[in-house]
Design a protein around this motif. Structure first.
Motif, PDB file in Angstrom:
ATOM      1  N   THR A 338      48.044 -41.336 -44.185  1.00  0.00           N
ATOM      2  CA  THR A 338      49.027 -41.360 -42.585  1.00  0.00           C
ATOM      3  C   THR A 338      50.268 -41.256 -43.237  1.00  0.00           C
ATOM      4  OG1 THR A 338      47.360 -42.471 -41.479  1.00  0.00           O
ATOM      5  CG2 THR A 338      49.379 -42.491 -40.032  1.00  0.00           C
ATOM      6  N   GLN A 339      51.000 -41.839 -43.705  1.00  0.00           N
ATOM      7  CA  GLN A 339      52.688 -41.789 -43.950  1.00  0.00           C
ATOM      8  C   GLN A 339      52.897 -39.896 -44.821  1.00  0.00           C
ATOM      9  OE1 GLN A 339      54.720 -43.933 -44.166  1.00  0.00           O
ATOM     10  NE2 GLN A 339      53.980 -45.739 -42.815  1.00  0.00           N
ATOM     11  N   ALA A 340      51.812 -39.970 -45.266  1.00  0.00           N
ATOM     12  CA  ALA A 340      52.073 -38.279 -46.149  1.00  0.00           C
ATOM     13  C   ALA A 340      51.694 -37.275 -44.971  1.00  0.00           C
ATOM     14  CB  ALA A 340      51.522 -38.167 -47.204  1.00  0.00           C
ATOM     15  N   TYR A 341      50.690 -37.230 -44.236  1.00  0.00           N
ATOM     16  CA  TYR A 341      50.558 -36.192 -43.021  1.00  0.00           C
ATOM     17  C   TYR A 341      50.832 -36.468 -41.819  1.00  0.00           C
ATOM     18  CZ  TYR A 341      48.560 -34.655 -47.792  1.00  0.00           C
ATOM     19  OH  TYR A 341      48.205 -34.409 -48.827  1.00  0.00           O
ATOM     20  N   GLY A 342      50.878 -37.515 -41.058  1.00  0.00           N
ATOM     21  CA  GLY A 342      50.617 -37.464 -40.223  1.00  0.00           C
ATOM     22  C   GLY A 342      49.495 -37.442 -39.611  1.00  0.00           C
ATOM     23  N   PRO A 343      49.070 -36.604 -38.564  1.00  0.00           N
ATOM     24  CA  PRO A 343      47.445 -36.734 -37.136  1.00  0.00           C
ATOM     25  C   PRO A 343      47.123 -35.180 -38.452  1.00  0.00           C
ATOM     26  CG  PRO A 343      49.408 -35.430 -36.403  1.00  0.00           C
ATOM     27  CD  PRO A 343      50.553 -36.451 -37.100  1.00  0.00           C
ATOM     28  N   ALA A 344      48.018 -34.449 -39.408  1.00  0.00           N
ATOM     29  CA  ALA A 344      47.355 -33.780 -40.398  1.00  0.00           C
ATOM     30  C   ALA A 344      46.628 -33.527 -40.928  1.00  0.00           C
ATOM     31  CB  ALA A 344      48.527 -32.676 -40.218  1.00  0.00           C
ATOM     32  N   HIS A 345      45.341 -35.079 -41.021  1.00  0.00           N
ATOM     33  CA  HIS A 345      44.746 -35.306 -42.003  1.00  0.00           C
ATOM     34  C   HIS A 345      43.528 -35.494 -41.387  1.00  0.00           C
ATOM     35  CE1 HIS A 345      45.714 -39.361 -41.210  1.00  0.00           C
ATOM     36  NE2 HIS A 345      44.871 -39.348 -41.691  1.00  0.00           N
ATOM     37  N   GLY A 346      42.895 -35.384 -42.168  1.00  0.00           N
ATOM     38  CA  GLY A 346      41.028 -35.816 -42.243  1.00  0.00           C
ATOM     39  C   GLY A 346      40.327 -37.235 -42.725  1.00  0.00           C
ATOM     40  N   PHE A 347      39.557 -38.194 -42.588  1.00  0.00           N
ATOM     41  CA  PHE A 347      39.306 -39.098 -42.921  1.00  0.00           C
ATOM     42  C   PHE A 347      37.966 -39.853 -42.618  1.00  0.00           C
ATOM     43  CE2 PHE A 347      38.908 -43.371 -44.518  1.00  0.00           C
ATOM     44  CZ  PHE A 347      38.780 -43.775 -45.977  1.00  0.00           C
ATOM     45  N   ALA A 348      37.184 -39.657 -43.215  1.00  0.00           N
ATOM     46  CA  ALA A 348      35.664 -40.053 -43.086  1.00  0.00           C
ATOM     47  C   ALA A 348      35.315 -40.270 -43.711  1.00  0.00           C
ATOM     48  CB  ALA A 348      34.804 -39.252 -42.127  1.00  0.00           C
ATOM     49  N   THR A 349      33.866 -41.644 -43.618  1.00  0.00           N
ATOM     50  CA  THR A 349      32.765 -41.931 -44.306  1.00  0.00           C
ATOM     51  C   THR A 349      31.355 -42.189 -43.244  1.00  0.00           C
ATOM     52  OG1 THR A 349      33.258 -43.846 -42.975  1.00  0.00           O
ATOM     53  CG2 THR A 349      34.535 -43.810 -44.569  1.00  0.00           C
ATOM     54  N   ARG A 350      30.447 -41.341 -44.858  1.00  0.00           N
ATOM     55  CA  ARG A 350      29.373 -41.472 -44.703  1.00  0.00           C
ATOM     56  C   ARG A 350      28.108 -41.943 -45.548  1.00  0.00           C
ATOM     57  NH1 ARG A 350      26.477 -36.570 -46.308  1.00  0.00           N
ATOM     58  NH2 ARG A 350      28.310 -34.895 -47.919  1.00  0.00           N
ATOM     59  N   THR A 351      26.923 -41.797 -44.868  1.00  0.00           N
ATOM     60  CA  THR A 351      26.087 -42.336 -45.762  1.00  0.00           C
ATOM     61  C   THR A 351      25.591 -40.945 -46.140  1.00  0.00           C
ATOM     62  OG1 THR A 351      25.182 -43.619 -44.770  1.00  0.00           O
ATOM     63  CG2 THR A 351      23.459 -42.467 -46.175  1.00  0.00           C
ATOM     64  N   ASN A 352      26.130 -40.144 -47.682  1.00  0.00           N
ATOM     65  CA  ASN A 352      25.363 -39.269 -48.445  1.00  0.00           C
ATOM     66  C   ASN A 352      24.299 -39.290 -48.612  1.00  0.00           C
ATOM     67  OD1 ASN A 352      24.983 -40.264 -50.994  1.00  0.00           O
ATOM     68  ND2 ASN A 352      26.853 -40.101 -51.232  1.00  0.00           N
ATOM     69  N   GLU A 353      23.757 -37.454 -48.961  1.00  0.00           N
ATOM     70  CA  GLU A 353      22.298 -36.599 -49.323  1.00  0.00           C
ATOM     71  C   GLU A 353      21.528 -37.910 -50.550  1.00  0.00           C
ATOM     72  OE1 GLU A 353      24.788 -33.749 -51.085  1.00  0.00           O
ATOM     73  OE2 GLU A 353      25.116 -34.737 -49.188  1.00  0.00           O
ATOM     74  N   HIS A 354      22.719 -37.876 -51.479  1.00  0.00           N
ATOM     75  CA  HIS A 354      22.102 -39.475 -52.472  1.00  0.00           C
ATOM     76  C   HIS A 354      21.265 -40.723 -52.230  1.00  0.00           C
ATOM     77  CE1 HIS A 354      23.312 -35.843 -54.631  1.00  0.00           C
ATOM     78  NE2 HIS A 354      24.462 -35.563 -54.867  1.00  0.00           N
ATOM     79  N   GLY A 355      21.906 -41.162 -50.438  1.00  0.00           N
ATOM     80  CA  GLY A 355      21.097 -42.620 -50.417  1.00  0.00           C
ATOM     81  C   GLY A 355      22.445 -43.107 -49.826  1.00  0.00           C
ATOM     82  N   GLY A 356      23.582 -42.690 -50.940  1.00  0.00           N
ATOM     83  CA  GLY A 356      24.643 -43.168 -51.366  1.00  0.00           C
ATOM     84  C   GLY A 356      26.017 -43.777 -50.227  1.00  0.00           C
ATOM     85  N   PHE A 357      27.204 -43.788 -51.075  1.00  0.00           N
ATOM     86  CA  PHE A 357      27.961 -43.727 -49.926  1.00  0.00           C
ATOM     87  C   PHE A 357      29.458 -42.251 -50.336  1.00  0.00           C
ATOM     88  CE2 PHE A 357      32.523 -45.739 -48.864  1.00  0.00           C
ATOM     89  CZ  PHE A 357      32.422 -46.419 -47.322  1.00  0.00           C
ATOM     90  N   SER A 358      29.718 -42.214 -49.117  1.00  0.00           N
ATOM     91  CA  SER A 358      31.214 -40.700 -49.214  1.00  0.00           C
ATOM     92  C   SER A 358      31.721 -41.445 -48.784  1.00  0.00           C
ATOM     93  CB  SER A 358      30.173 -39.480 -48.967  1.00  0.00           C
ATOM     94  OG  SER A 358      29.373 -39.157 -50.312  1.00  0.00           O
ATOM     95  N   VAL A 359      33.312 -40.980 -49.147  1.00  0.00           N
ATOM     96  CA  VAL A 359      34.326 -40.401 -48.047  1.00  0.00           C
ATOM     97  C   VAL A 359      35.188 -39.424 -48.762  1.00  0.00           C
ATOM     98  CG1 VAL A 359      36.916 -41.606 -48.771  1.00  0.00           C
ATOM     99  CG2 VAL A 359      35.596 -43.051 -49.128  1.00  0.00           C
ATOM    100  N   ILE A 360      35.132 -38.899 -47.024  1.00  0.00           N
ATOM    101  CA  ILE A 360      35.962 -37.774 -47.063  1.00  0.00           C
ATOM    102  C   ILE A 360      37.153 -37.106 -46.780  1.00  0.00           C
ATOM    103  CG2 ILE A 360      35.518 -35.254 -45.959  1.00  0.00           C
ATOM    104  CD1 ILE A 360      32.157 -35.742 -45.799  1.00  0.00           C
ATOM    105  N   ILE A 361      37.784 -37.122 -47.541  1.00  0.00           N
ATOM    106  CA  ILE A 361      39.183 -36.070 -47.135  1.00  0.00           C
ATOM    107  C   ILE A 361      39.835 -35.717 -46.566  1.00  0.00           C
ATOM    108  CG2 ILE A 361      42.172 -36.699 -47.850  1.00  0.00           C
ATOM    109  CD1 ILE A 361      40.960 -39.388 -49.316  1.00  0.00           C
ATOM    110  N   GLU A 362      40.524 -34.428 -45.679  1.00  0.00           N
ATOM    111  CA  GLU A 362      40.516 -33.198 -45.416  1.00  0.00           C
ATOM    112  C   GLU A 362      42.269 -33.631 -45.077  1.00  0.00           C
ATOM    113  OE1 GLU A 362      39.006 -31.471 -42.573  1.00  0.00           O
ATOM    114  OE2 GLU A 362      37.096 -31.270 -43.203  1.00  0.00           O
TER     115      GLU A 362
END
Length: 373
Positions: A338-362
Motif C-alpha cells: 500500500t505504501q509503495a503502490y497505493g491502490p495499484a496492486h493486488g494481494f490475495a491468499t488461497r489454497t493451491n492445487e498442492h493443498g498448501g498455502f499460496s500468496v499472490i501479489i500483483e
C-alpha cells in the motif's frame, strides 16, 4: 521543493530573477507587484485624463495620487502583516477601519490636488474633501483583498507543503519500520545452527553458513529500507536466504523458481518476498517430517507482474496449534504494498492445487531505474 526551469534560456531567466518560483522571495514579490500595480494605476489614470482633455497638468495630478496610494498601501501592508496572525473577526474589523481612514486621507489629497492643479478657482470645504472617498475606498479595499488573498494562499500552500513533507517522512519511517521487521527467530535459529555445527566440529559447514548469513545481513543493511530493487535482485537474495535455511533443513526444504524473463526487470520493495518464504518454511517445512516444496513463480500479465509464493504444506488451518500464523507477516506485506503502490496492486491468499498455502501479489510493471518510493 518546486521544480526549477531548465534549458538554454536558464541563464537569461537567472539574470532577471525568473529562474525560480515568483513567491519564493515574498519580499521581492511584494515590491514587484506593488510597483506594477501602482504603475498601472498611474498610466490608466493619466490616459483617462488626457483622453478627456484635462491637459498635461493632469499627469502631475495622477502622479501625486499614485505616490499617495503607493505610500498609504505601504503603511497598510505594515499593519496587515500583524493583523493576518490575529483572529479572523478582528482582522476584518480593523482592516475595514484602516481602509476607511486611508480612503478618507486619499480623498482629501485627491480633492486638494484637483483644486490646486486642475481647478484653481475651486474652493472645496468641509465634507467636499471626501468627494472621492467611494472610489478611493474601492481601490484600497481591492488592494487589501488582493494582499490578504495572496498571503493567505501562500500560508495555505506552506501548510500543504509541510503536511506533504510530514506525510512523506511518516511514510518513509513506516516503510523503514516494516522493512526492518525481519523475524528474529530466523536469526536465532541460524546462529543456533552455527553453534551446533561448531560443537560438532563441522567447521566448514559452520563457516559456509556464517558466510551466507553475513552476506544476507549485509544486503539487508546496505540497501535503503524504502528503496526498490529489481525482481532478479530480490530472487538472488531469496536464494541466499534459502541456502542458509537449506543447511538447517537439508532435503526437507525443496525450493523451485520459475521467473519469466520479461519480469526480471520489474521493481519492488526490497525483501518484500522474504517473509512469505519464511512463513512457508515455518508452517510447511518445519511442521512436516517430509518437509515441503516451495514455489516462487513470476509472470507478466499485461502491464502488471503476478508473483506467487506457494508451498505444499498443510494449508490454512492445517499447521500445528503452536505454529498457527498470527497474520502479522501478511499484514506487514500488505502495508508495504500500500505504501509503495497505493491502490495499484493486488494481494490475495488461497489454497493451491498442492493443498498448501499460496500468496499472490500483483504489482505494476515498473522497470524505471530510479527509486519511486
Amino acid at each position: 521543493m518546486r521544480p526549477r526551469g531548465k534549458g538554454p534560456a536558464r541563464p537569461i531567466l537567472a539574470g532577471v530573477g525568473l529562474d525560480r518560483p515568483f513567491f519564493d522571495d515574498k519580499n521581492r514579490a511584494f515590491w514587484v507587484l506593488q510597483s506594477i500595480g501602482w504603475s498601472g494605476y498611474f498610466i490608466l489614470r493619466s490616459l483617462s485624463g488626457l483622453a478627456n482633455s484635462m491637459g498635461a497638468m493632469f499627469v502631475v495630478h495622477a502622479l501625486l495620487l499614485t505616490a499617495t496610494g503607493y505610500s498609504l498601501t505601504l503603511l497598510m501592508a505594515s499593519l496587515y502583516r500583524r493583523l493576518i496572525t490575529m483572529r479572523a473577526i478582528w482582522t476584518v474589523i480593523i482592516s475595514l477601519g484602516t481602509v476607511a481612514l486611508a480612503a478618507a486621507a486619499f480623498s482629501f489629497i485627491e480633492t486638494w490636488s484637483y483644486s490646486t492643479f486642475l481647478r484653481p478657482d475651486a474652493k472645496p470645504a468641509g465634507v467636499e474633501y471626501l468627494g472621492a472617498i467611494i472610489l478611493d475606498f474601492s481601490i484600497l479595499a481591492a488592494w487589501s483583498a488582493l494582499y490578504y488573498g495572496i498571503n493567505y494562499y501562500l500560508l495555505l500552500e506552506e501548510e500543504i507543503d509541510q503536511r506533504a513533507q510530514l506525510e512523506s517522512q511518516a511514510s518513509t519511517a513506516q516503510l523503514a519500520m516494516l522493512r526492518y521487521q525481519l523475524n528474529p527467530h530466523f536469526l536465532f535459529n541460524t546462529l543456533n545452527s552455527i553453534s551446533t555445527l561448531v560443537l560438532l566440529k563441522q567447521t566448514e559447514r559452520a563457516n559456509a553458513m556464517l558466510s551466507r548469513l553475513s552476506s544476507f545481513l549485509r544486503y539487508t543493511l546496505v540497501n535503503e529500507p524504502t528503496a526498490k530493487v529489481t525482481l532478479v535482485q530480490e530472487v538472488e537474495t531469496l536464494k541466499l536466504y534459502l541456502e542458509i535455511e537449506k543447511m538447517r533443513f537439508e532435503d526437507r526444504l525443496r525450493p523451485h523458481f520459475k521467473i519469466d524473463a520479461d519480469t526480471i526487470g520489474a521493481r519492488l520493495p526490497s525483501l518484500l518476498l522474504q517473509p512469505l518464504i519464511e512463513n512457508a518454511i515455518k508452517y510447511a517445512v518445519t511442521s512436516s517430517e517430509q518437509g515441503a516444496d516451495i514455489w516462487i513463480n513470476a509472470r507478466r500479465e499485461g502491464r502488471a507482474v503476478r508473483i506467487e509464493v506457494a508451498d505444499s504444506g498443510p494449508g490454512p488451518g492445517g499447521a500445528p496449534v503452536d505454529a498457527q500464523s498470527t497474520g502479522v507477516g501478511l499484514a506487514n506485506i500488505q502495508d508495504r504494498l500500500t505504501q509503495a503502490y497505493g491502490p495499484a496492486h493486488g494481494f490475495a491468499t488461497r489454497t493451491n492445487e498442492h493443498g498448501g498455502f499460496s500468496v499472490i501479489i500483483e504489482i505494476p510493471l515498473d522497470t524505471d531505474q530510479k527509486d519511486h518510493s
